[in-house]
Design a protein around this motif. Structure first.
Motif, mmCIF file in Angstrom:
data_model
loop_
_atom_site.group_PDB
_atom_site.id
_atom_site.type_symbol
_atom_site.label_atom_id
_atom_site.label_comp_id
_atom_site.label_asym_id
_atom_site.label_seq_id
_atom_site.Cartn_x
_atom_site.Cartn_y
_atom_site.Cartn_z
ATOM 1 N N LYS A 38 0.841 -1.193 0.000
ATOM 2 C CA LYS A 38 0.000 0.000 0.000
ATOM 3 C C LYS A 38 0.880 1.249 0.000
ATOM 4 C CE LYS A 38 -3.932 0.182 1.674
ATOM 5 N NZ LYS A 38 -5.332 0.003 2.037
ATOM 6 N N ASP A 39 2.141 1.077 0.395
ATOM 7 C CA ASP A 39 3.120 2.167 0.385
ATOM 8 C C ASP A 39 3.678 2.291 -1.033
ATOM 9 O OD1 ASP A 39 5.348 3.767 0.610
ATOM 10 O OD2 ASP A 39 5.879 2.999 2.602
ATOM 11 N N ILE A 40 3.529 3.468 -1.635
ATOM 12 C CA ILE A 40 3.945 3.624 -3.030
ATOM 13 C C ILE A 40 5.440 3.379 -3.207
ATOM 14 C CG2 ILE A 40 4.290 6.136 -2.840
ATOM 15 C CD1 ILE A 40 3.204 6.241 -5.784
ATOM 16 N N ARG A 41 6.232 3.621 -2.140
ATOM 17 C CA ARG A 41 7.685 3.404 -2.273
ATOM 18 C C ARG A 41 8.006 1.939 -2.534
ATOM 19 N NH1 ARG A 41 9.408 6.365 3.158
ATOM 20 N NH2 ARG A 41 7.578 5.167 3.760
ATOM 21 N N VAL A 42 7.211 1.054 -1.945
ATOM 22 C CA VAL A 42 7.445 -0.372 -2.164
ATOM 23 C C VAL A 42 7.134 -0.727 -3.624
ATOM 24 C CG1 VAL A 42 6.773 -2.709 -1.497
ATOM 25 C CG2 VAL A 42 6.964 -0.912 0.231
ATOM 26 N N ARG A 43 6.013 -0.169 -4.136
ATOM 27 C CA ARG A 43 5.664 -0.462 -5.526
ATOM 28 C C ARG A 43 6.723 0.098 -6.476
ATOM 29 N NH1 ARG A 43 0.516 1.401 -3.691
ATOM 30 N NH2 ARG A 43 0.502 3.177 -5.097
ATOM 31 N N GLN A 44 7.203 1.320 -6.160
ATOM 32 C CA GLN A 44 8.253 1.907 -7.002
ATOM 33 C C GLN A 44 9.504 1.042 -6.973
ATOM 34 O OE1 GLN A 44 8.288 5.715 -5.131
ATOM 35 N NE2 GLN A 44 7.102 6.704 -6.777
#
Lengths: 517, 321
Positions: free
Chosen positions: A290-296
């Protein structure tokens, strides 16, 4: 001596007679069509094959642009009503005249609750016949994509359906066979001469076709050959003239043969990776994605060039956008493939406190080299400190897990077929899952802003404005890293080199009525 | 004898029921056919409705009981993929598989028996031993590999024989045969050879072992002492005494060949029952899979029961069993 001369004369005569001889095209497909009834199974490939026999009101031309077919023109007479003017002088294969009644009966059959094709015309509400060659079609709301939908709604002869008790689609649950499964009566350029399921289906030229034929084929022998090796061998041996499935690993070998011509392109299908956006993972742990940094971090951990070179043998096209360039709504500014940066990925993961994050990675077997792609991606993620648990299986096994949300990370290939528009992706994959929206939103993503733009594009009849809205949707998806685009798949057809003109279509559907032998 | 018969047939029915039971257990792990049947844009409600219409929401026991009830009346329902009656689909495909299996069986006997005799009488000679050794290759090569090699050599390189399909077929009532046309016979050669290779080596090894046994028997020694010619000795006196087990083996193996034909059929795109089954598996077409498994196990069980009964007729001691 005399014998030789006679033989020579014979050969010369034969050569003279050649152009007049019937031209037969032998098509070796990777699978058979399930039925002659186009409303039997929601399958793009079967619809593509049956398009040689049946036609819709509109069709795609050489460049996959819409063009008139059984309808000559149309206008929007009220926000929810379209008027179609039908072509004069069109005959069905049994000689019956094509009229507005036929269109009405066909739409009724396609939209029947038991029809597997019902989803192809989601906005259809009803129709009324104005005169023999004019029909009004009602849609549920402003709906700009009706024409795209109508390309796969093939027109039956109303009288023929009635005479043979086939007005409703065949219901497998009820256990009675349908007449249209074994018989056809379309308006298309070819008639079915005979059919042995899984062995051979023979199509012959229909002389009464309304359109001026651009092809010179008299006969198509359609043979399914499921085994890749056997199909390639049949092509090399000259037993088949064309295949729409040349295996990626055999392309160099086929190119090396003087008898075979390989047609290569990129498919419309974009392969991408999606994430669960639920609060918890399937094992109950908190969902760090849910943390965009992880997806990035997951995105820049993937080395697209390496996948392109090693897994796809240089035949795929790295993608930055979620739709292929040919799809309306595509925006070149968004199509910038992400560069791999494992170091930065590690930093982002550290900042998000996601080192050693363990998740399930669901892969199926339907995309080109899907297993290898998944293994490559999984090892690239492991390299930056993630712990993907690869779960591979057949499509039939994986799909139920996906549609019930029992996945954390998954692969998806989306070609926007049969609609051929970005709206197919935004409405079905990225929109919040509610009603007929978001059927393939397996990750449970929901964003009000995104939904608003997508819904607005659904009722915008001005083409330029609508495409701008769709590009806007794709931009939001890219900024939020809703999905990681990987590549457009390679597409390879192979033909016998004696065939003069064989147009390649990036939707992977051969249109033999445009082929010159 | 009657009690024996009743017991045998009862056993056979029990085996069939068990096969169907396990088949239904397995189907649950194959996945969801509905996801493959409907169009990509079908809504969840439409999917659920279809699932209910197909009876997929019922427990597997309920589905099993329903299937057995229908199957007992010869009713297998409609294929979900082809929308055709399963019984018709299988009846259409059966002749192709049957012809392939019969030709493969004949090949295995025609090639296997002489080879077996030669390797037995030439025991110790280099040619017999090397034949014997190369038969190991036949036993151990997987049949899909043999098939692809055959296609590569005879179809691609030499261009002698077609590498796929059945050629032209002639309809005799509901039966379709490829034996009456030249292209049909040509198309039969490679798949039959690939299917029979294992069987050939099996027959050859069996005949060899039996021959070696028989050649040591007293009556052979006496015949030789009487001056019976070698040829007559081997092929008339010795071989005849070896054929009983070969016939039993062949009868039992017909069932095996029908089951294993599915690999050969997939490689050669032979439009038989095996091909039908393979496609049904890919599409989770449960009515077709269930019917195929039942028919193949029926053939197996029938052949075995017939062999058992035949033995009992010949040998009264077995009737008590």
């Amino acid at each position: 001596m005399r014998f030789t001369r006679m033989t020579a004369t014979g050969i010369a005569l034969l050569a003279l007679a050649m152009p007049a001889m019937a031209e037969t095209l032998k098509w070796g497909a990777s699978r058979d069509i399930s039925s002659l009834d186009p409303y039997s199974y929601g399958d793009s490939f079967a619809l593509g094959v049956l398009n040689h026999v049946y036609e819709g009101l509109v069709r795609y031309d050489r460049n996959l642009k819409l063009e008139p077919a059984l309808a000559t023109s149309w206008e929007i007479i009220s926000p929810t009503t379209w008027r179609f003017h039908l072509r004069d002088g069109v005959k069905f294969h049994n000689g019956a005249e094509f009229t507005a009644e036929d269109v009405q009966a066909s739409l009724k059959r396609a939209s029947d609750p038991k029809s597997p094709l019902r989803g192809n015309i989601p906005a259809y509400k009803g129709s009324h016949v104005v005169d023999a060659h004019t029909i009004d079609i009602d849609v549920s709301a402003n709906y700009p994509l009706l024409l795209n939908d109508l390309t796969t709604i093939y027109i039956f002869d109303a009288g023929w359906l009635k005479d043979n008790g086939a007005e409703a689609p065949t219901d497998v649950g009820a256990g009675t066979e349908g007449y249209a499964t074994y018989h056809e009566n379309g308006t298309g350029p070819f008639k079915v001469e005979s059919r042995q399921p899984d062995a051979k289906t023979v199509f012959t030229r229909f002389d009464g076709w309304w359109d001026k034929p651009q092809h010179n084929i008299d006969r198509i022998e359609f043979t399914p050959i499921a085994s890749n090796a056997t199909r390639v061998a049949a092509l090399l041996a000259g037993d088949i003239d064309f295949t729409d499935q040349a295996p990626v690993q055999d392309i160099p070998r086929l190119q090396g043969s003087s008898q075979v011509k390989v047609l290569e392109g990129t498919d419309l299908r974009t392969v991408m990776i999606g994430f669960s956006q639920r609060d918890q993972l399937i094992d109950g742990k908190p969902n760090l994605m849910k943390d965009i940094r992880v997806r990035q971090a997951m995105q820049i951990a993937i080395d697209l060039d390496l996948i392109n070179k090693k897994v796809m043998r240089g035949k795929s096209r790295n993608a930055g956008a979620l739709v292929a360039p040919q799809i309306p709504g595509y925006d070149a500014a968004l199509d910038t493939p992400m560069k791999a940066d494992p170091e930065k990925a590690k930093e982002l993961l550290k900042a998000a406190n996601a080192d050693g994050f363990t998740f399930n990675f669901n892969c199926a077997d339907t995309l080109v080299n899907e297993e290898q792609v998944c293994q490559a991606v999984a090892s690239m993620w492991s390299r930056v400190g993630l712990k993907p648990q690869l779960d591979q299986g057949t499509r039939a096994v994986q799909t139920p897990k996906r549609s019930s949300g029992k996945v954390d990370v998954y692969t998806l290939g989306w070609a926007t077929l049969p609609m051929l528009d970005t709206y197919s992706l935004t409405s079905q994959v990225l929109h919040t899952k509610e009603g007929s929206f978001g059927i393939f939103n397996w990750g449970g993503w929901s964003d009000k802003e995104f939904d608003k733009v997508t819904e607005a594009s659904a009722v915008e009849l001005d083409q330029a404005k609508r495409l701008a809205m769709e590009a806007q949707s794709l931009k939001i998806a890219k900024e939020h890293v809703l999905m990681i685009p990987l590549h457009q798949q390679p597409l390879a057809w192979a033909t016998n080199s004696k065939i003069k003109d064989f147009p390649l279509f990036s939707d992977n559907l051969p249109r033999l009525w445009l082929v010159k032998m | 004898m009657l009690a024996f018969l009743v017991k045998r047939v009862g056993n056979a029915i029990l085996v069939m029921l068990t096969v169907a039971f396990f088949a239904f257990l397995i189907f649950r792990f194959l996945g969801d056919p509905v996801e493959l049947m409907v169009n990509e844009s079908a809504t969840q409600v439409e999917r659920d409705e279809l699932r209910a219409r197909l009876g997929l929401n019922d427990s597997f026991l309920a589905q099993y009981v329903r299937f057995v009830g229908h199957a007992a009346q010869g009713e297998f329902g409609l294929s979900w993929r082809n929308q055709q009656s399963v019984a018709t689909l299988i009846a259409e495909r059966f002749p192709a598989t049957f012809e392939l299996v019969i030709i493969a069986t004949l090949l295995s006997l025609l090639i296997g028996i002489p080879l077996g005799v030669f390797t037995a009488i030439g025991r110790g000679r280099w040619w017999a031993e090397s034949l014997q050794l190369s038969s190991i290759v036949g036993v151990s090569l997987p049949s899909f590999f043999v098939g692809i090699i055959l296609i590569l050599v005879f179809s691609v390189s030499l261009g002698w024989l077609p590498g796929y399909g059945r050629g032209e077929v002639v309809k005799l009532g509901w039966w379709s045969t490829g034996l009456l046309t030249a292209s049909g016979r040509a198309a039969l050669v490679l798949p039959a050879l690939s299917l029979s290779l294992f069987q050939i080596t099996l027959v050859m090894r069996l005949v060899r072992a039996e021959m070696l046994e028989t050649l040591r028997a007293d009556f052979i020694k006496f015949a030789r002492a009487r001056g019976v010619k070698h040829r007559a000795l081997w092929f008339r006196h010795a071989l005849k005494n070896c054929l009983m087990p070969v016939i039993t083996l062949t009868a039992m193996q017909v069932g095996n060949l029908i089951a294993f034909a599915l690999v050969t059929e997939t490689v050669f795109q032979w439009p038989g029952m095996g091909m039908l089954f393979m496609q049904a598996v890919t599409f989770v077409d449960i009515p077709v899979m269930a019917a195929y498994l039942c028919i193949v196990s029926f053939i197996f069980v029938t052949l075995n029961t017939l062999v058992d009964i035949a033995y009992a007729v010949i040998d009264p001691r077995l009737r008590a069993a």
